[in-house]
Design a protein around this motif. Structure first.
Motif, PDB file in Angstrom:
ATOM      1  N   ALA A   1      74.973 -18.485  14.156  1.00 33.09           N
ATOM      2  CA  ALA A   1      74.256 -19.486  14.626  1.00 33.09           C
ATOM      3  C   ALA A   1      73.971 -20.457  13.301  1.00 33.09           C
ATOM      4  O   ALA A   1      73.898 -19.774  12.148  1.00 33.09           O
ATOM      5  CB  ALA A   1      72.890 -18.973  15.372  1.00 33.09           C
TER       6      ALA A   1
ATOM      7  N   GLY B   1      75.211  -4.813  14.998  1.00 32.49           N
ATOM      8  CA  GLY B   1      74.544  -3.528  14.359  1.00 32.49           C
ATOM      9  C   GLY B   1      73.524  -3.722  13.355  1.00 32.49           C
ATOM     10  O   GLY B   1      72.817  -3.015  12.982  1.00 32.49           O
TER      11      GLY B   1
ATOM     12  N   GLN C   1      79.698 -14.324  15.818  1.00 34.26           N
ATOM     13  CA  GLN C   1      79.281 -15.535  15.980  1.00 34.26           C
ATOM     14  C   GLN C   1      77.967 -15.972  15.348  1.00 34.26           C
ATOM     15  O   GLN C   1      77.049 -15.367  15.426  1.00 34.26           O
ATOM     16  CB  GLN C   1      78.813 -15.684  17.527  1.00 34.26           C
TER      17      GLN C   1
ATOM     18  N   ARG D   1      77.153 -10.025  13.075  1.00 34.73           N
ATOM     19  CA  ARG D   1      77.637  -8.678  12.801  1.00 34.73           C
ATOM     20  C   ARG D   1      76.963  -7.700  13.695  1.00 34.73           C
ATOM     21  O   ARG D   1      76.001  -7.263  13.291  1.00 34.73           O
ATOM     22  CB  ARG D   1      77.843  -8.344  11.315  1.00 34.73           C
TER      23      ARG D   1
ATOM     24  N   ALA E   1      75.818 -12.340  17.924  1.00 37.98           N
ATOM     25  CA  ALA E   1      75.416 -11.776  16.425  1.00 37.98           C
ATOM     26  C   ALA E   1      76.690 -12.055  15.654  1.00 37.98           C
ATOM     27  O   ALA E   1      77.850 -12.064  16.047  1.00 37.98           O
ATOM     28  CB  ALA E   1      75.207 -10.098  16.525  1.00 37.98           C
TER      29      ALA E   1
HETATM   30  P1  FAD Z   1      69.160  -6.553  11.173  1.00 37.87           P
HETATM   31  O1  FAD Z   1      69.298  -5.176  11.376  1.00 37.87           O
HETATM   32  O2  FAD Z   1      69.061  -7.183   9.981  1.00 37.87           O
HETATM   33  O3  FAD Z   1      70.160  -7.412  12.184  1.00 37.87           O
HETATM   34  C1  FAD Z   1      70.102  -8.782  12.066  1.00 37.87           C
HETATM   35  C2  FAD Z   1      71.148  -9.207  13.150  1.00 37.87           C
HETATM   36  O4  FAD Z   1      71.173 -10.591  13.064  1.00 37.87           O
HETATM   37  C3  FAD Z   1      72.640  -8.679  12.707  1.00 37.87           C
HETATM   38  O5  FAD Z   1      73.442  -8.502  13.967  1.00 37.87           O
HETATM   39  C4  FAD Z   1      73.042 -10.225  11.678  1.00 37.87           C
HETATM   40  O6  FAD Z   1      74.576  -9.978  11.798  1.00 37.87           O
HETATM   41  C5  FAD Z   1      72.555 -11.362  12.705  1.00 37.87           C
HETATM   42  N1  FAD Z   1      72.663 -12.215  12.038  1.00 37.87           N
HETATM   43  C6  FAD Z   1      71.869 -12.675  11.100  1.00 37.87           C
HETATM   44  N2  FAD Z   1      72.111 -14.292  10.750  1.00 37.87           N
HETATM   45  C7  FAD Z   1      72.708 -14.498  11.822  1.00 37.87           C
HETATM   46  C8  FAD Z   1      73.013 -15.977  12.407  1.00 37.87           C
HETATM   47  N3  FAD Z   1      72.889 -16.899  11.602  1.00 37.87           N
HETATM   48  N4  FAD Z   1      73.512 -15.993  13.426  1.00 37.87           N
HETATM   49  C9  FAD Z   1      74.007 -14.818  14.450  1.00 37.87           C
HETATM   50  N5  FAD Z   1      73.673 -13.815  14.152  1.00 37.87           N
HETATM   51  C10 FAD Z   1      72.972 -13.335  12.775  1.00 37.87           C
HETATM   52  N6  FAD Z   1      64.900   1.412   8.395  1.00 37.87           N
HETATM   53  C11 FAD Z   1      64.463   2.621   8.935  1.00 37.87           C
HETATM   54  O7  FAD Z   1      63.702   2.552   9.917  1.00 37.87           O
HETATM   55  N7  FAD Z   1      64.961   3.793   8.484  1.00 37.87           N
HETATM   56  C12 FAD Z   1      66.014   3.675   7.369  1.00 37.87           C
HETATM   57  O8  FAD Z   1      66.154   4.821   7.174  1.00 37.87           O
HETATM   58  C13 FAD Z   1      66.469   2.510   6.891  1.00 37.87           C
HETATM   59  N8  FAD Z   1      67.257   2.426   5.886  1.00 37.87           N
HETATM   60  C14 FAD Z   1      67.721   1.414   5.460  1.00 37.87           C
HETATM   61  C15 FAD Z   1      68.677   1.414   4.419  1.00 37.87           C
HETATM   62  C16 FAD Z   1      69.340   0.194   4.160  1.00 37.87           C
HETATM   63  C17 FAD Z   1      70.334   0.173   3.055  1.00 37.87           C
HETATM   64  C18 FAD Z   1      69.106  -1.082   4.671  1.00 37.87           C
HETATM   65  C19 FAD Z   1      69.552  -2.406   4.224  1.00 37.87           C
HETATM   66  C20 FAD Z   1      67.936  -0.906   5.617  1.00 37.87           C
HETATM   67  C21 FAD Z   1      67.296   0.034   6.124  1.00 37.87           C
HETATM   68  N9  FAD Z   1      66.413   0.090   6.872  1.00 37.87           N
HETATM   69  C22 FAD Z   1      65.965   1.299   7.485  1.00 37.87           C
HETATM   70  C23 FAD Z   1      65.730  -1.184   7.572  1.00 37.87           C
HETATM   71  C24 FAD Z   1      66.366  -1.426   8.968  1.00 37.87           C
HETATM   72  O9  FAD Z   1      67.817  -1.605   8.856  1.00 37.87           O
HETATM   73  C25 FAD Z   1      65.602  -2.918   9.448  1.00 37.87           C
HETATM   74  O10 FAD Z   1      64.226  -2.671   9.486  1.00 37.87           O
HETATM   75  C26 FAD Z   1      66.273  -3.024  10.900  1.00 37.87           C
HETATM   76  O11 FAD Z   1      67.716  -3.092  10.899  1.00 37.87           O
HETATM   77  C27 FAD Z   1      65.888  -4.479  11.132  1.00 37.87           C
HETATM   78  O12 FAD Z   1      66.524  -4.841  12.504  1.00 37.87           O
HETATM   79  P2  FAD Z   1      66.436  -6.247  12.848  1.00 37.87           P
HETATM   80  O13 FAD Z   1      67.206  -6.295  14.317  1.00 37.87           O
HETATM   81  O14 FAD Z   1      65.323  -6.957  12.874  1.00 37.87           O
HETATM   82  O15 FAD Z   1      67.463  -6.848  11.872  1.00 37.87           O
END
Ligand code: FAD
Length: 310
Positions: free
Chosen positions: A79, A35, A77, A33, A31
């Motif tokens: 990708a 989280g 890391q 970052r 990842a």
């Molecule tokens: P993400 O949380 O976006 O995680 C993506 C991961 O991939 C991260 O670790 C990132 O570093 C990594 N990554 C990206 N590109 C690469 C790459 N090329 N190589 C390696 N790693 C990579 N949702 C709710 O349900 N309730 C809330 O109250 C809420 N509030 C929010 C408030 C804000 C300000 C924001 C921005 C979002 C909020 N959301 C909320 C939405 C919620 O955060 C997302 O729907 C959820 O985090 C999506 O999870 P995910 O794992 O798909 O992606």
């Protein structure tokens, strides 16, 4: 090499890793970052069964839960390239930005998305202090207050309709001379008494009192005049961009760049799965991303046990 290699450490990636690791198969998470977007979130009130929590707290809980299992977590890391296996059951390769490469017999892509920002003064300063991006998440915090929605596409107009039912008043601001949302949404919006629509308007500044948002300024693009609107909240709805630029040549993406998946979370390449905000899943939320990550983890396991013994 891993049996399951997860790329992305947000809610989707964490769930995928835990479900895979619980099957006793070699699992890794890379990842940029760990989280994900949760790290940038203040209050979370819709993580079902938890009345209220905070982003950084949920992010540490995600990491701690993953680390309860034998999962290799590779944080910081990024990708850069995915090279799918040439033969069914072969290893897929993920090349990192630093030149190293990781291999997985299955890969789960969960790189999430990012909200497009206005890029105006005050936006960064007042993020989570009135500047918001997600009406499902933060709408109720503005109950009875005045808000603006920036953007007149489908997501902006949907947000304005949604918020109009909660807040006192909504001002919808669109840069173009007309809204771009579907006609049925525009009709619905126009029927609401507490919504004002301003077109040909460019937001130029978020105004605040040092602690929270108190208004915004926009420029009338037809007349060049500047105007201020007093309000407590600004919902920016000018696009959610999936973090999939690096996948263009490897797997099928939708016209918006989202990874196309089937009900099992499988992409166009056998053995490569995806989950969460980086996919075509209709709603982008924490609980939805966790559910999708769990689906992808189980699907990866299902795929592995069906491969011919080597
Ligand atoms: P993400 O949380 O976006 O995680 C993506 C991961 O991939 C991260 O670790 C990132 O570093 C990594 N990554 C990206 N590109 C690469 C790459 N090329 N190589 C390696 N790693 C990579 N949702 C709710 O349900 N309730 C809330 O109250 C809420 N509030 C929010 C408030 C804000 C300000 C924001 C921005 C979002 C909020 N959301 C909320 C939405 C919620 O955060 C997302 O729907 C959820 O985090 C999506 O999870 P995910 O794992 O798909 O992606």
């Amino acid at each position: 090499p891993f049996e399951v290699l997860v790329v992305g450490g947000g809610p989707a990636g964490a769930a995928a890793a835990i479900y895979a690791a619980r099957k006793g198969i070699r699992t890794g998470v890379a990842a940029e970052r760990f989280g994900g977007q949760v790290l940038d979130t203040m209050d979370i009130e819709n993580f079902i069964s938890v009345s209220r929590t905070e982003g950084p707290k949920l992010a540490s809980a995600l990491e701690a839960h993953v680390k309860d299992y034998d999962v290799e977590v590779m944080n910081l890391q990024k990708a850069a390239k995915l090279i799918p296996a040439r033969t069914e059951g072969g290893y897929h390769e993920v090349v990192l930005e630093n030149g190293a490469s990781l291999k997985g017999r299955t890969v789960i892509l969960s790189t999430g998305a990012r909200w497009r920002q206005m890029g105006v003064p005050g936006e960064d300063e007042y993020r989570n202090k009135g500047v918001a991006y997600c009406p499902h998440c933060d709408g109720p915090l503005f109950k009875g207050k005045r808000v603006a929605v920036i953007g007149g596409g489908n997501s902006g107009v949907e947000a304005a309709i949604d918020l109009a039912g909660i807040v006192a008043h909504v001002t919808l601001i669109e840069y173009d001379s007309q809204l771009r949302a579907d006609a049925v949404l525009q009709r619905k919006l126009a029927s609401l008494p507490n919504v004002k629509i301003i077109t040909s308007a460019m937001t130029t500044q978020v105004i605040g009192n040092g602690e929270k948002v108190t208004g915004l300024s926009y420029k009338d693009r037809n007349h060049g005049t500047e105007h201020d609107v007093e309000l407590e909240g600004i919902f920016v709805q000018i696009g959610l961009v999936p973090n999939t630029e690096w996948l263009k040549d490897a797997i099928a993406l939708s016209p918006r760049g989202e990874i196309e998946i089937d009900v099992r979370g499988e992409t166009s390449q056998p053995g490569i799965f995806a989950a969460g905000d980086c996919t075509t899943v209709p709603y982008k939320q924490i609980v939805i991303a966790m559910g999708a990550g769990s689906t992808a983890g189980l699907s990866a396991f299902d795929y592995l046990i069906r491969l011919p013994a080597t």
